[in-house]
Design an enzyme around this catalytic site. Structure first.
Site, mmCIF file in Angstrom:
data_model
loop_
_atom_site.group_PDB
_atom_site.id
_atom_site.type_symbol
_atom_site.label_atom_id
_atom_site.label_comp_id
_atom_site.label_asym_id
_atom_site.label_seq_id
_atom_site.Cartn_x
_atom_site.Cartn_y
_atom_site.Cartn_z
ATOM 1 N N GLU A 191 21.983 92.712 -7.763
ATOM 2 C CA GLU A 191 21.720 91.288 -7.942
ATOM 3 C C GLU A 191 21.159 91.032 -9.333
ATOM 4 O O GLU A 191 20.463 91.868 -9.901
ATOM 5 C CB GLU A 191 20.727 90.768 -6.895
ATOM 6 C CG GLU A 191 21.332 90.549 -5.545
ATOM 7 C CD GLU A 191 20.462 89.702 -4.627
ATOM 8 O OE1 GLU A 191 19.438 89.145 -5.071
ATOM 9 O OE2 GLU A 191 20.821 89.594 -3.439
ATOM 10 N N HIS B 57 20.119 83.437 -9.130
ATOM 11 C CA HIS B 57 20.348 84.835 -8.784
ATOM 12 C C HIS B 57 21.749 84.986 -8.238
ATOM 13 O O HIS B 57 22.395 84.023 -7.858
ATOM 14 C CB HIS B 57 19.283 85.375 -7.830
ATOM 15 C CG HIS B 57 19.414 84.931 -6.422
ATOM 16 N ND1 HIS B 57 18.973 83.704 -5.984
ATOM 17 C CD2 HIS B 57 19.942 85.553 -5.342
ATOM 18 C CE1 HIS B 57 19.219 83.591 -4.684
ATOM 19 N NE2 HIS B 57 19.812 84.701 -4.274
ATOM 20 N N HIS C 100 24.657 86.944 -5.710
ATOM 21 C CA HIS C 100 24.931 87.624 -4.448
ATOM 22 C C HIS C 100 26.184 88.466 -4.667
ATOM 23 O O HIS C 100 27.295 87.935 -4.663
ATOM 24 C CB HIS C 100 25.165 86.618 -3.322
ATOM 25 C CG HIS C 100 23.925 86.005 -2.771
ATOM 26 N ND1 HIS C 100 23.963 85.061 -1.778
ATOM 27 C CD2 HIS C 100 22.622 86.200 -3.054
ATOM 28 C CE1 HIS C 100 22.725 84.694 -1.471
ATOM 29 N NE2 HIS C 100 21.905 85.370 -2.244
ATOM 30 N N ASP D 172 15.895 84.126 0.386
ATOM 31 C CA ASP D 172 16.063 83.167 -0.706
ATOM 32 C C ASP D 172 15.257 81.906 -0.430
ATOM 33 O O ASP D 172 14.545 81.402 -1.303
ATOM 34 C CB ASP D 172 17.534 82.778 -0.883
ATOM 35 C CG ASP D 172 18.411 83.917 -1.357
ATOM 36 O OD1 ASP D 172 17.876 84.892 -1.936
ATOM 37 O OD2 ASP D 172 19.627 83.828 -1.142
#
Length: 171
Positions: free
Chosen positions: A31, A87, A89, A100
């Site tokens: 990630e 961020h 995935h 999250d």
């Protein structure tokens, strides 16, 4: 001249979104994580009040794996320009996980980017996890606002430092 400007978030600079997509792809299969920062739209020659996301702040010591990314929260600066987070995935899922949602409390917008990291592989969410619209704007981002380094560059620099403990980072 108006004393107070609008805090409305107008969108994200195309150049900044390009950076996010590239950084997410380079970090794959782990990630990618960073914090979003915005500038006043008038400073970017937009004839509107509001803010535009122009920067991604990567915190030193961010740790990531294929299933998570974590930041040492004490390393995050108290930044008036901060508007949210971004961020990736690596599994391609474009929806926030329970983990999250637990981190979405701070900021107005949170972007999730999914593999394969193309222009259609991202979504924006509010701090409660509801999908929201975030326009991509063609504005010129000042050079001093755009970070041209990757997590690999940060890791290499940290590896080159002596192993004098946490405080050696400040020397």
């Amino acid at each position: 001249m108006r004393l107070f400007r609008s805090d409305e978030l107008l969108g994200i600079a195309r150049e900044t979104l390009d950076f996010v997509l590239e950084a997410s792809e380079e970090t794959h299969p782990n990630e990618y994580m960073g914090f979003l920062r915005a500038d006043d739209a008038r400073k970017l020659d937009l004839d509107r009040d509001g803010k535009v996301i122009t920067d991604v702040l990567v915190i030193p010591g961010t740790e990531s794996s294929p299933t998570s990314a974590s930041v040492r929260s004490h390393m995050k600066p108290n930044d008036m320009r901060s508007v949210g987070s971004v961020h990736s995935h690596p599994n391609g899922a474009l929806r926030p996980s329970d983990a999250d949602l637990a981190t979405f409390g701070q900021g107005e917008v949170h972007i999730i980017v999914g593999a394969p990291y193309g222009w259609g592989d991202w979504k924006a969410f509010d701090n409660e996890g509801n999908q929201t619209t975030l326009d991509v704007l063609d504005v010129e981002v000042p050079d001093e606002h755009f970070f041209d380094f990757t997590q690999e560059d940060i890791d290499r620099e940290l590896a080159d430092r002596d192993d004098g403990g946490f405080l050696s980072w400040f020397r």
